[in-house]
Design a protein around this motif. Sequence first.
Motif: not given
Length: 266
Positions: A1-11, A26-34, A60-62, A142-146
Amino acid sequence: MSTAIIGAGVMGETLLSGLVRAGRRVDQLMVGEKRPERARELEERYGVAVVSNREAAAKADTVALVVKPQDMGDVLDEIAPQLRAGQLVVSLAAGITTDFIESRVPDGVAVVRVMPNTPALVDEGMAAISPGSHCDEAHLAEVESLMASTGKVLRIPEKQMDAVTAISGSGPAYIFFVVESMIEAGVHLGLPRATSTELVVQTLVGSAAMLRETGTHPVVLREQVTSPNGTTASALRELEIHRVRAAFLAAMEAARNRSRELAEGS
């Protein structure tokens, strides 16, 4: 399961770092950041791919949306064309309902609403999660795991989310306010600020550990410290005279009401 985090502030970074420490590849994680400079910083620090919001949503899947409530509408408008049925969208924005998100994404996209808090920065967070209309057990797991990568997780009905926001979401600020007040009182009583700070912080840490590890009701623990006609009883009498208990209730009602206003405004 790949996960993308959109919004790279503190949280957003807190969630990312927690997932990395928890063993997510880390190859299953990505970040959306402008912001280019922020993108380079995250790539160097965590070794993750930093991409556009649209690319993150498409791959991403999530998709975890860790953005300000006032920005959620614009972000959803941007990524909605890239989303597809079967994906999971996780919102960490205060006051944004699952209905609001579901109305802006394709049918069949599962949505889970999360209320985290800032102790997640030290892996002691408290996150409450609520499912939308298309969620199943696998999505919630999945959200509990995150969120478990940064602390504890509790499932709640979404109708309770405004109250949760008032208690645990905003709660750290109340605790810091009390700590600040006690430190200032110590200085007023003649203690050096460093000494007062150490006394108060360790008292807070120890008291929290007693609550968690003993499972004893806080009233019982308070009474164990309070001798008849003693120093603690004198202090507690002043707190009752000044209606501190009522002030806490009023403060949390105000926080809950503001959370409702944010939801209605969205």
